[in-house]
Write a protein that holds these residues in place. Structure first.
Motif, PDB file in Angstrom:
ATOM      1  N   SER A 288       2.073  -3.835   3.787  1.00 15.36           N
ATOM      2  CA  SER A 288       1.173  -3.443   4.873  1.00 15.36           C
ATOM      3  C   SER A 288       0.493  -4.639   5.530  1.00 15.36           C
ATOM      4  O   SER A 288      -0.193  -4.494   6.528  1.00 15.36           O
ATOM      5  CB  SER A 288       0.111  -2.461   4.363  1.00 15.36           C
ATOM      6  OG  SER A 288      -0.642  -3.045   3.315  1.00 15.36           O
TER       7      SER A 288
ATOM      8  N   TYR B  52       0.099   4.672   6.413  1.00 15.76           N
ATOM      9  CA  TYR B  52      -0.351   4.192   5.111  1.00 15.76           C
ATOM     10  C   TYR B  52      -1.339   5.190   4.526  1.00 15.76           C
ATOM     11  O   TYR B  52      -1.945   5.980   5.239  1.00 15.76           O
ATOM     12  CB  TYR B  52      -0.991   2.814   5.248  1.00 15.76           C
ATOM     13  CG  TYR B  52      -0.027   1.758   5.730  1.00 15.76           C
ATOM     14  CD1 TYR B  52       1.073   1.402   4.959  1.00 15.76           C
ATOM     15  CD2 TYR B  52      -0.193   1.140   6.958  1.00 15.76           C
ATOM     16  CE1 TYR B  52       1.970   0.455   5.401  1.00 15.76           C
ATOM     17  CE2 TYR B  52       0.704   0.189   7.410  1.00 15.76           C
ATOM     18  CZ  TYR B  52       1.780  -0.155   6.622  1.00 15.76           C
ATOM     19  OH  TYR B  52       2.670  -1.089   7.059  1.00 15.76           O
TER      20      TYR B  52
ATOM     21  N   ILE C 135      -7.283  -4.555  -0.793  1.00 12.11           N
ATOM     22  CA  ILE C 135      -6.178  -3.586  -0.855  1.00 12.11           C
ATOM     23  C   ILE C 135      -6.121  -2.898  -2.222  1.00 12.11           C
ATOM     24  O   ILE C 135      -5.632  -1.779  -2.342  1.00 12.11           O
ATOM     25  CB  ILE C 135      -4.815  -4.268  -0.525  1.00 12.11           C
ATOM     26  CG1 ILE C 135      -3.741  -3.229  -0.168  1.00 12.11           C
ATOM     27  CG2 ILE C 135      -4.308  -5.099  -1.690  1.00 12.11           C
ATOM     28  CD1 ILE C 135      -3.841  -2.682   1.191  1.00 12.11           C
TER      29      ILE C 135
ATOM     30  N   TYR D  58      -6.850   0.955  -3.436  1.00  7.84           N
ATOM     31  CA  TYR D  58      -5.974   2.101  -3.211  1.00  7.84           C
ATOM     32  C   TYR D  58      -4.996   2.286  -4.367  1.00  7.84           C
ATOM     33  O   TYR D  58      -4.521   1.306  -4.944  1.00  7.84           O
ATOM     34  CB  TYR D  58      -5.198   1.934  -1.898  1.00  7.84           C
ATOM     35  CG  TYR D  58      -6.120   1.890  -0.714  1.00  7.84           C
ATOM     36  CD1 TYR D  58      -6.699   3.059  -0.237  1.00  7.84           C
ATOM     37  CD2 TYR D  58      -6.450   0.688  -0.111  1.00  7.84           C
ATOM     38  CE1 TYR D  58      -7.582   3.027   0.836  1.00  7.84           C
ATOM     39  CE2 TYR D  58      -7.331   0.645   0.962  1.00  7.84           C
ATOM     40  CZ  TYR D  58      -7.890   1.820   1.425  1.00  7.84           C
ATOM     41  OH  TYR D  58      -8.771   1.781   2.471  1.00  7.84           O
TER      42      TYR D  58
ATOM     43  N   SER E 175      -4.249   4.749   3.452  1.00  9.29           N
ATOM     44  CA  SER E 175      -5.610   4.575   3.954  1.00  9.29           C
ATOM     45  C   SER E 175      -5.771   5.305   5.290  1.00  9.29           C
ATOM     46  O   SER E 175      -4.861   5.367   6.097  1.00  9.29           O
ATOM     47  CB  SER E 175      -5.942   3.092   4.119  1.00  9.29           C
ATOM     48  OG  SER E 175      -4.989   2.463   4.942  1.00  9.29           O
TER      49      SER E 175
ATOM     50  N   SER F 199      -1.451   0.230  -5.040  1.00  5.93           N
ATOM     51  CA  SER F 199      -1.451  -0.947  -4.181  1.00  5.93           C
ATOM     52  C   SER F 199      -1.303  -2.202  -5.039  1.00  5.93           C
ATOM     53  O   SER F 199      -1.515  -2.177  -6.251  1.00  5.93           O
ATOM     54  CB  SER F 199      -2.744  -1.013  -3.370  1.00  5.93           C
ATOM     55  OG  SER F 199      -3.849  -1.165  -4.240  1.00  5.93           O
TER      56      SER F 199
ATOM     57  N   ASN G  66       0.850  -1.182   0.000  1.00  4.27           N
ATOM     58  CA  ASN G  66       0.000   0.000   0.000  1.00  4.27           C
ATOM     59  C   ASN G  66       0.891   1.239   0.000  1.00  4.27           C
ATOM     60  O   ASN G  66       1.942   1.241   0.638  1.00  4.27           O
ATOM     61  CB  ASN G  66      -0.900  -0.010   1.240  1.00  4.27           C
ATOM     62  CG  ASN G  66      -2.053   0.948   1.142  1.00  4.27           C
ATOM     63  OD1 ASN G  66      -2.186   1.703   0.188  1.00  4.27           O
ATOM     64  ND2 ASN G  66      -2.911   0.915   2.145  1.00  4.27           N
TER      65      ASN G  66
END
Length: 117
Positions: free
Chosen positions: A76, A17, A98, A101, A19, A104, A10
């Motif tokens: 991650s 991260y 994932i 993103y 996110s 990613s 990520n």
């Protein structure tokens, strides 16, 4: 069955991260469903997310933080599973949460068992 390591990568922001906490709350049911579908087939061995902080030790024994800058991509989390077919693991990976993103990815690596004797 062969075992596989899936590495979830990520993008990172300055202090974590990409996110956000809100993303994680929204994504948790998706992750539970995705991992649960593998587990229900009896093919999940282990999985876990990774904290953002970490240490890298190189051959000169220097301690370093993982390379973290805005837009760098870090591992991650991971999942270890088993399957008769790599193609099955590829199909699971294509639906991994994932992947929503930017930058990613899921890296699939077959594991080599150590000899037991």
């Amino acid at each position: 069955m062969k075992e596989y390591l899936l590495l979830f990568r990520n993008a990172s922001a300055e202090n974590g991260y990409l996110s956000t906490s809100q993303d994680m709350v929204e994504d948790m049911p998706k992750w539970q469903s995705w991992v649960g579908s593998i587990a229900m087939q009896g093919k999940l061995i282990h999985t876990a997310p990774m904290e953002y902080e970490g240490i890298v030790i190189d051959n000169s024994n220097k301690l370093q933080n993982p390379y973290k800058e805005t837009n760098s991509v870090l591992v991650s989390g991971f999942l270890i599973c088993k399957s008769e077919l790599l193609e099955e693991v590829e199909e699971w990976s294509k639906t991994c949460p994932i992947l929503k993103y930017p930058n990613s990815s899921v890296e699939i690596r077959p594991l080599i068992p150590f000899p037991t004797n």
